[in-house]
Motif scaffolding. Structure first.
Motif, PDB file in Angstrom:
ATOM      1  N   GLU A 261       0.903  -1.293  -0.030  1.00 62.51           N
ATOM      2  CA  GLU A 261       0.016  -0.076  -0.015  1.00 62.51           C
ATOM      3  C   GLU A 261       1.016   1.190   0.157  1.00 62.51           C
ATOM      4  OE1 GLU A 261      -3.238  -0.528  -0.447  1.00 62.51           O
ATOM      5  OE2 GLU A 261      -2.751  -2.449  -0.382  1.00 62.51           O
ATOM      6  N   THR A 262       1.979   1.093   0.256  1.00 62.00           N
ATOM      7  CA  THR A 262       3.091   2.273   0.384  1.00 62.00           C
ATOM      8  C   THR A 262       2.962   2.897  -1.245  1.00 62.00           C
ATOM      9  OG1 THR A 262       4.306   1.227   1.694  1.00 62.00           O
ATOM     10  CG2 THR A 262       5.492   3.075   0.969  1.00 62.00           C
ATOM     11  N   LEU A 263       2.817   4.386  -1.062  1.00 61.47           N
ATOM     12  CA  LEU A 263       3.125   5.027  -2.335  1.00 61.47           C
ATOM     13  C   LEU A 263       4.631   5.325  -2.642  1.00 61.47           C
ATOM     14  CD1 LEU A 263      -0.266   7.462  -2.134  1.00 61.47           C
ATOM     15  CD2 LEU A 263       0.311   5.119  -3.273  1.00 61.47           C
ATOM     16  N   PHE A 264       4.729   5.504  -3.899  1.00 59.52           N
ATOM     17  CA  PHE A 264       6.032   6.007  -4.009  1.00 59.52           C
ATOM     18  C   PHE A 264       6.389   7.502  -3.701  1.00 59.52           C
ATOM     19  CE2 PHE A 264       9.084   8.004  -6.998  1.00 59.52           C
ATOM     20  CZ  PHE A 264      10.327   7.209  -6.936  1.00 59.52           C
ATOM     21  N   ASP A 265       5.525   8.540  -3.869  1.00 56.05           N
ATOM     22  CA  ASP A 265       5.709   9.839  -3.467  1.00 56.05           C
ATOM     23  C   ASP A 265       5.853   9.728  -1.990  1.00 56.05           C
ATOM     24  OD1 ASP A 265       5.680  10.719  -6.131  1.00 56.05           O
ATOM     25  OD2 ASP A 265       3.598  11.059  -6.090  1.00 56.05           O
ATOM     26  N   GLY A 266       5.058   9.160  -1.134  1.00 53.71           N
ATOM     27  CA  GLY A 266       5.411   9.293   0.157  1.00 53.71           C
ATOM     28  C   GLY A 266       6.708   8.587   0.675  1.00 53.71           C
ATOM     29  N   LEU A 267       7.142   7.447   0.116  1.00 53.92           N
ATOM     30  CA  LEU A 267       8.119   6.816   0.153  1.00 53.92           C
ATOM     31  C   LEU A 267       9.412   7.970   0.017  1.00 53.92           C
ATOM     32  CD1 LEU A 267      10.473   4.811   1.091  1.00 53.92           C
ATOM     33  CD2 LEU A 267      10.036   3.791  -1.195  1.00 53.92           C
ATOM     34  N   LYS A 268       9.296   8.618  -1.097  1.00 52.45           N
ATOM     35  CA  LYS A 268      10.088   9.728  -1.475  1.00 52.45           C
ATOM     36  C   LYS A 268      10.610  10.861  -0.615  1.00 52.45           C
ATOM     37  CE  LYS A 268       9.654  12.030  -5.393  1.00 52.45           C
ATOM     38  NZ  LYS A 268       9.552  12.298  -6.726  1.00 52.45           N
ATOM     39  N   LEU A 269       9.369  11.150  -0.063  1.00 51.24           N
ATOM     40  CA  LEU A 269       9.184  12.316   0.850  1.00 51.24           C
ATOM     41  C   LEU A 269       9.928  11.964   2.089  1.00 51.24           C
ATOM     42  CD1 LEU A 269       5.830  14.071   0.291  1.00 51.24           C
ATOM     43  CD2 LEU A 269       7.933  15.027   0.098  1.00 51.24           C
ATOM     44  N   THR A 270       9.485  10.779   2.572  1.00 50.83           N
ATOM     45  CA  THR A 270      10.004  10.087   3.884  1.00 50.83           C
ATOM     46  C   THR A 270      11.625  10.172   3.850  1.00 50.83           C
ATOM     47  OG1 THR A 270       8.132   8.846   4.554  1.00 50.83           O
ATOM     48  CG2 THR A 270      10.138   8.263   5.611  1.00 50.83           C
TER      49      THR A 270
END
Length: 866
Positions: free
Chosen positions: A39-48
């Motif tokens: 369920e992880t989104l790429f944009d969310g991972l990138k921001l993290t």
């Protein structure tokens, strides 16, 4: 890896260095860890990651290696790439990623995006420890904090270990008032060890810093968390839960020993329990994922009177974790949706709890709670791992070493947790673990009808038959591939070895096989059958199916190891067939039945004498050899003469000659079944088909390079005979008759392929006398060799491969689910097996008294008077 979950070891600030072998290493970086899932989104991972390393999220670049490949980097660009990476690492606990970008993080953008659920969860920090870092002198209070933190962070413990080692003997911080006592921040007692004993401050986890961060996390999650003392109330393996005994029947008052097994059955989200459908390589843990964290979090699950829970289920889960953290065993006397009351299982212990449903607040509330134990921790001494958690732990061990024995696993659990398990408990845990790893053995039988259909579809003309009884229990399955049948009919000698091999399963199935001999005396599988047991009826059925598959005008020679009733079945099904005994099994039986006293050279020469008797081609030679056996041992002589000569000697055999083959035909089948003994029935069939297919393909490739007209073993025999023929004298009687002299005189008839030594006709290859005659007459020796032994015949046998069967691996599909259901056989009891073995083994060694030399009793029970 839990289903869809992965720990990312995020590294940044380093550089890639290429080794001599072309692989890449990333050095000089800092590393942190995050948990992601599907369920992880790429944009969310990138921001993290951008916030973690203070990088501009618009310039960030993320790369990773494929599992097992340290040469090529893959770039993450979108959600699809991220999900693909998770799938690639489906069998991994953690994965390395490498992050680059320009400095400068936009905090406003981070707040906007991270207000949504990105599916990214921060995990523990994984720090690289530089090799040349000079640590400062330790402060007592700092060491205290580090030691306490080590319970939740193995890396902190490693740092404490390093600090302690670097301190000078006797050096302490006199400004700190703390020397020992209680740590309020972590609720634990701390005993600092400084000065001369500072080296004793050990990390609970040993980390090899030469490994990658992902490898380090994998090791941490499999090692030191299990090394805590079994009676230490602050340390417990989170993959286990305490239970004093198995379920007991409810009494009239409804008392129920619940412990954790019952609670696990009531709940599906338990710490340390991997998904039953998950074939991950390690036990997955929620949250931060470390066992120590789970233990610490469980300490505060129960706070006291007035604590509210949504439901009784949530209360059970909290109580369960609380018991893990404080290492005791409890039982719930009342356990329904309105009320739950529990107490420590030790008689007389004061610990108790009572909770009930409060309609006004719509909550399940603790009404009474006495958290003091007066049992001294006795309840934990006999605690057992909960069933599901035990299965998860064993599954992890079996994944690393599939052939772990129950005794080894029991020792490991005893060493890790201080808990003693019975063999049956471990055995049941192993069965559950194997079922999770490779599927249910019992349910695998349901795929047999599908397998039969697929064999006919992919290998048209093959012979397959499945039989079950009225209750849908498997009785027998017959399989013979068309390519194998045609090769046997057209090229092979008309010899078939019949053997039975155990499938090594608890259902006691047997594998019946029919194996031919190729042109180089190698074994060539023709057909196999899986039956519920080896008996006369199943052998008769197997031979009937074999007859329907094979159509040849030549009389067949069947070779077996003297199974009771098999000779009768052979002659009933194949009217013109010959039946013989396997020389290999005769030799083994002969060795078991050798009895003294021995004369002359003794026991060691008797097996060779038996072989010589089997190969004798004249009555005089056979009589001479058996007389030599009698002179050494009269009992061995009686055993040899008891076996009918027509079943094992060249002299009397009327079928195709086979008794020079002394290898065990069933050995490849036995080795295969031993290697995969824990596999399901379909996995065993798959392995068997794969073995036959690989045998055909490998020999096909091997024979393509042969340059001789005969196969290697037969060519070698011809060359040896040609050397012996050089010293023989030859007299020509006619164009086809020759008189050859060596120690005696022999007549060679070229026209009839015969020599008075009888070796040519028996073996199918010219003897040395015939080769001497060929040299004198200018004939080519290869023109007088049997076609069964040529390289062309060998290549023809292995010219047709078995077509692969798609879908034989994996789980049943929707198409398969609609097929007929099949149940496994009902295994025999141990007493039935014992009686059957006595009946089947006609050569079972009887006891012989060493005092009076009479059979049937031993020295202790001998009543003879000497």
């Amino acid at each position: 890896m839990a289903k869809g979950k992965l720990i990312l070891i995020c590294q940044s600030g380093g550089e890639f260095i290429t080794k001599d072998d072309g692989t890449l290493t990333y050095e000089g970086s800092e590393a942190n860890a995050v948990n992601i899932n599907h369920e992880t989104l790429f944009d969310g991972l990138k921001l993290t990651l951008a916030e973690m390393f203070n990088l501009d999220q618009n310039t960030i670049s993320i790369k990773y290696f494929l599992p097992g490949n340290r040469r090529n980097l893959i770039t993450l660009r979108n959600d699809r790439d991220l999900k693909r990476m998770i799938d690639y690492h489906g069998n991994s606990v953690a994965a390395d990623i490498f992050v680059n970008g320009k400095d400068g993080f936009d905090h406003d953008a981070y707040k906007i995006h991270m207000s949504r659920d990105s599916g990214v969860k921060l995990a523990e920090t994984v720090n690289h420890i530089p090799g040349h870092l000079a640590p400062a002198s330790p402060n007592v209070s700092n060491l205290k904090n580090v030691a306490c933190d080590a319970k939740t962070s193995p890396d902190a413990a490693a740092a404490a270990d390093k600090d302690a080692e670097s301190s000078s003997p006797g050096q302490t911080d006199t400004t700190s008032p703390v020397s020992s006592g209680h740590c309020a921040d972590h609720d634990c007692d701390y005993q600092p060890q400084l000065g001369a004993n500072s080296d004793n401050l050990q990390s609970p986890v040993g980390l090899d810093m030469s490994d990658s961060p992902a490898d380090t996390v994998k090791k941490r999650r499999r090692t030191a968390s299990w090394m805590i003392d079994a009676h230490d109330p602050t340390g417990v393996a989170a993959s286990y839960i305490d239970v004093n005994r198995t379920k007991q029947k409810r009494n009239n008052q409804g008392d129920d020993i619940l412990a954790a097994i019952d609670d696990l059955e009531h709940s599906g989200d338990i710490a340390g329990v991997a998904n039953d459908l998950d074939n991950s390589p390690a036990v997955t843990l929620p949250g931060d994922g470390m066992p120590e964290n789970l233990v610490d979090s469980g300490k505060d699950c129960i706070t006291g009177v007035g604590q509210d829970f949504i439901s009784v289920r949530e209360f059970r889960e909290a109580l369960q974790k609380y018991a893990i953290a404080h290492r005791f065993v409890y039982k719930l006397k009342k356990n329904d949706s309105n009320r739950a009351s529990g107490k420590c299982v030790e008689e007389g212990c004061s610990w108790s709890i009572l909770a009930s449903w409060v309609p006004a607040s719509q909550s399940f509330r603790i009404k009474k709670f006495n958290k003091s134990h007066t049992c001294g921790g006795e309840s934990w001494k006999n605690a057992l791992p909960a069933k599901r958690l035990l299965v998860s732990a064993i599954k992890d061990k079996l994944r690393d070493s599939p052939h772990h024995k129950p005794r080894e696993i029991a020792k490991s659990i005893s060493r890790d947790l201080g808990i003693q398990l019975k063999y049956t408990q471990v055995r049941r845990g192993i069965e559950g673990a194997r079922e999770q790893l490779q599927g249910s053995y019992k349910e695998s039988y349901n795929r047999l009808p599908w397998f039969c259909k697929k064999v006919v579809e992919t290998n048209a003309g093959s012979f397959v038959k499945l039989e079950t009884n009225e209750e849908k229990i498997l009785q027998r399955l017959f399989v013979s591939f068309l390519s194998c049948v045609e090769s046997f009919q057209n090229v092979c000698r008309p010899i078939l070895f019949l053997n039975a091999t155990s499938l090594r399963s608890k259902f006691q199935e047997s594998l019946l096989t029919a194996t031919a001999v190729d042109a180089d005396d190698g074994f060539f599988p023709v057909a196999f059958s899986i039956v519920d047991s080896e008996n006369d009826d199943n052998w008769h059925w197997f031979l009937e199916q074999l007859k329907s598959a094979i159509s040849t005008s030549l009389p067949l020679t069947f070779v077996s190891d003297r199974e009771k009733g098999l000779e009768k079945s052979v002659h009933e099904v194949f009217e013109n067939a010959y039946h013989g005994y396997s020389i290999h099994h005769l030799l083994e039986s002969f060795k078991r039945n050798l009895k003294g006293p021995f004369q002359g050279e003794g026991r060691g020469v008797l097996p060779g004498k038996l072989l010589a008797a089997a190969h004798a081609v004249r009555p005089g030679g056979f009589k001479r050899i058996t007389e030599e056996i009698r002179q050494i041992s009269s009992i061995a002589y009686d055993w040899v003469m008891h076996i009918e000569p027509e079943h094992w000697t060249c002299l009397s055999c009327k079928g195709e000659r086979y008794n020079y083959i002394v290898q065990n035909v069933a050995e490849p089948y036995g080795k295969l079944m031993e290697e995969i003994r824990e596999s399901t029935i379909m996995q065993k069939i798959e392995a068997l088909v794969y073995m036959i297919s690989q045998l055909i393909d490998s020999r096909q490739m091997e024979s393509s390079t042969w340059a001789t007209r005969l196969t290697p073993s037969k060519e070698e025999r011809i060359q040896e005979a040609a050397l012996d023929a050089q010293c023989l004298r030859v007299f020509i009687s006619s164009d086809v008759l020759f008189e050859v002299h060596d120690d005696s005189t022999h007549v060679v008839d070229i026209q009839n392929w015969d020599c008075t030594c009888l070796e040519w006709k028996a073996s199918g290859l010219p003897c040395r006398h015939a080769i001497a005659a060929f040299s004198c007459s200018g004939k080519c020796v290869y023109d007088f060799c049997s076609q069964y032994f040529t390289s062309d015949s060998y290549r023809s046998i292995y010219s047709k491969s078995i077509n692969p069967i798609p879908g034989i691996r994996g789980s049943p599909t929707a198409e398969e689910d609609g097929d007929e259901k099949v149940l496994p056989p009902v295994p025999c009891s141990p007493n039935q097996l014992k009686e059957r073995s006595k009946m089947d083994d006609s050569d079972r060694r009887t006891v012989t008294c060493s005092k009076c030399k009479e059979p049937g009793h031993n020295k202790a029970s001998c009543k003879a008077t000497l």
